[in-house]
Design an enzyme around this catalytic site. Structure first.
Site: not given
Length: 115
Positions: A88, A95, A101
């Site tokens: 994201n 996010q 990540h």
């Protein structure tokens, strides 16, 4: 390292997580709010806030995130059944922690579109 970043604190060992993967550049751990039977996060040791902040110098670590997911899927025996990886970017992209990540989800049939 960003001292106010949750994932930087995980990298530094200040916050304990169930680490399931570790390399020189990437750490993998189980998501605390899993959206599938297997939901793992792979984070770079280097702080990069969003994918928009990555540049050519980050090419290797971005590839390492994907290879970590592939390695973990093979190791767990889920590669053949399939898995999803997603990253994201920023708030509208979903996010919530601003340290890039990679989400890896598996263990059930995943629908499309994701939502």
């Amino acid at each position: 390292m960003s001292t106010d970043c949750l994932f930087c604190r995980i990298v530094a060992g200040e916050i304990s997580v169930d680490r399931i993967y570790e390399s020189e550049t990437v750490i993998g751990f189980k998501d605390i709010n899993p959206q599938a039977p297997i939901h793992v996060l792979f984070i770079p040791r280097k702080h990069i806030a969003t994918l928009n902040d990555a540049d050519a110098a980050d090419r290797a670590v971005l590839g390492d995130l994907l290879l970590a997911a592939r390695h973990y899927a093979a190791e767990r025996g889920i590669a053949e059944d399939g898995f999803r990886v997603a990253m994201n970017c920023n708030r509208d992209g979903g996010q919530t922690v601003f340290h890039i990540h990679l989400h890896m989800l598996a263990g059930r049939s995943l629908s499309w579109p994701p939502g």
